[in-house]
Scaffold this active site. Structure first.
Site, short mmCIF file in Angstrom:
data_model
loop_
_atom_site.label_atom_id
_atom_site.label_comp_id
_atom_site.label_asym_id
_atom_site.label_seq_id
_atom_site.Cartn_x
_atom_site.Cartn_y
_atom_site.Cartn_z
N GLU A 1 0.83 -1.20 0.00
CA GLU A 1 0.00 0.00 0.00
C GLU A 1 0.87 1.25 0.00
O GLU A 1 1.90 1.31 0.66
CB GLU A 1 -0.94 -0.01 1.21
CG GLU A 1 -1.98 -1.11 1.11
CD GLU A 1 -3.00 -1.09 2.24
OE1 GLU A 1 -4.17 -1.45 1.97
OE2 GLU A 1 -2.64 -0.73 3.37
N CYS B 1 -1.65 6.53 9.94
CA CYS B 1 -0.44 5.97 10.55
C CYS B 1 -0.76 4.69 11.32
O CYS B 1 -1.66 4.66 12.15
CB CYS B 1 0.17 7.01 11.49
SG CYS B 1 1.65 6.45 12.34
#
EC number: 2.1.1.192
Length: 411
Positions: A124, A382
């Site tokens: 990703e 994150c």
């Protein structure tokens, strides 16, 4: 005028992208140094006196013009283009899925073809548009071996390292999709900076531990910062590590980009649990490596990342310990509200507590911005990245990890 340009209508229209070369045995020219590219051309019969010129041509077409098809190289002879097509590729990875968050954050699931006897793998890559800049979060490994307890990627077994080509291809593809190369257009509805580059910053904060893939990361970042190519300033490239101490020294000496440390705790006992690599490289060794990082100043600081976990590391005693730990290191402290993911047992600190923590650190003279969560709705924030490539057998994974440990002097 706003620094963020919102194109309308907002409905996303996928733009045509080059098709990946499936199961292609042809090597890619992407990710080769100039010397390696020259050697590859000579091996295919390019005359010695032409090699330097041909490398310069290819470098410009690949990294300045951003082409992914040799036939687009208008100033390269037809015979040369046919030779290149026969022996090499500059194709982009396949886009398996593209998701766009409500806040404009964009996440690509990319598939790379097999390596040797392996299988295709997926990683990703995330683009985060902000006022005045656009940041690309790039992966360095498929999965991760570090098993940080609060990180979603850490629940995905390590499959393999990415090559320099695969690391750079994430940047090339993002610039393709965002219209950041000449003669390219972004999909309608794309949120991005109104002026300048669409990808102005690059952070090695995606899947994996970059310093457990040092050579490929080094090659990719030196090419990304090459002034005659992609030309990203080293001050706009940040490498984030959980604390592979020997390679922190090498990063400063051999790459010279900005450094970020995934810290998250100020006591060894807690960090051993949150970031298990701390058992090998405890805080004192990590801080010594940070203090020795070349070129540190108030204008060139190390970023320390600190995820805020409710009742775990968010007390004012922790804040006091953080100030003491970083004493003498030009630092910026990024406080990261914990981003939830399926199956986690952690909770994000209360916002009031995060602000108290930030104020305490700020009063001691440290910049302590609270990072605005981006892309949570598409699991792009994150600590939320994870792909489905978990195909390495346990014996292969353990052997691979043992090799990495041996290469870094671990017991």
């Amino acid at each position: 005028m706003s620094a963020i340009d919102v194109m309308t209508p907002s409905k996303l229209k996928p733009m045509p992208v080059s098709q990946p070369v499936e199961l292609s045995p042809k090597p890619s020219l992407i990710g080769l140094t100039r010397e390696e590219m020259g050697a590859a051309l000579k091996e295919k019969g390019v005359a010695d006196k032409q090699v330097k010129m041909r490398v310069s041509q290819l470098w410009n077409w690949i990294y300045v013009r951003g082409v992914s098809d040799f036939d687009a190289m208008a100033n390269v002879s037809k015979d040369m283009r046919e030779m290149l097509k026969a022996h090499f590729t500059i194709a982009r990875p396949e886009i398996v899925e593209e998701q766009v968050s409500n806040d404009g954050t964009r996440k690509w699931l990319l598939r790379f073809p097999p390596r040797g006897a392996g299988r295709p793998v997926e990683v990703e890559t995330v683009y985060i548009p902000e006022e005045g800049r656009g940041t690309l979060c790039v992966s360095s490994q498929v999965g991760c071996s570090l098993t940080c307890s609060f990180c979603h990627t850490g629940t995905q077994r390590l499959v393999r390292n990415l090559t320099a080509e695969e690391i750079l291809s994430q940047l090339l593809l993002a610039r393709d999709r965002l219209g950041d190369f000449p003669d390219r257009e972004a999909p309608q509805g794309t949120i991005m900076p109104a002026e300048g580059r669409k990808v102005s910053n690059m952070v090695m904060m995606g899947m994996g531990e970059p310093l457990y893939n040092f050579e490929s990361v080094k090659t990719a970042l030196l090419i990304a910062s090459d002034g005659d190519g992609l030309s990203l300033s080293k001050r706009r490239i940040t490498l984030s590590t959980s604390g592979v101490v020997p390679e922190i020294y090498r990063t400063g000496d051999e790459i010279g980009v900005m450094l970020a440390i995934s810290l998250h705790a100020v006591r060894d006992d807690l960090r051993d649990m949150l970031v298990p690599i701390n058992k090998k490289y405890p805080l004192k060794e990590l801080m010594d490596a940070c203090r020795a990082y070349p070129g540190l100043s108030n204008a060139r600081r190390i970023t320390f990342e600190y995820v805020m976990l409710k009742g775990v590391n968010d007390s004012l005693e922790d804040a006091k310990g953080l100030i003491q730990l970083l004493k003498g290191i030009p630092s910026k402290i990024n406080l990261i509200p914990f981003n939830p993911w399926p199956g986690t047992n952690y909770q994000c600190s209360d916002w009031e507590q995060i602000e108290k923590f930030a104020d305490f650190i700020n009063a001691a003279g440290y910049a302590s911005p609270i990072r605005t969560p981006r892309g949570r709705d598409i699991l792009a924030a994150c600590g939320q990245l994870k792909s489905d490539s978990e195909r390495m057998r346990k014996t292969e994974r353990l052997a691979f990890e043992a090799m990495m440990i041996a290469n870094h002097g671990e017991d």
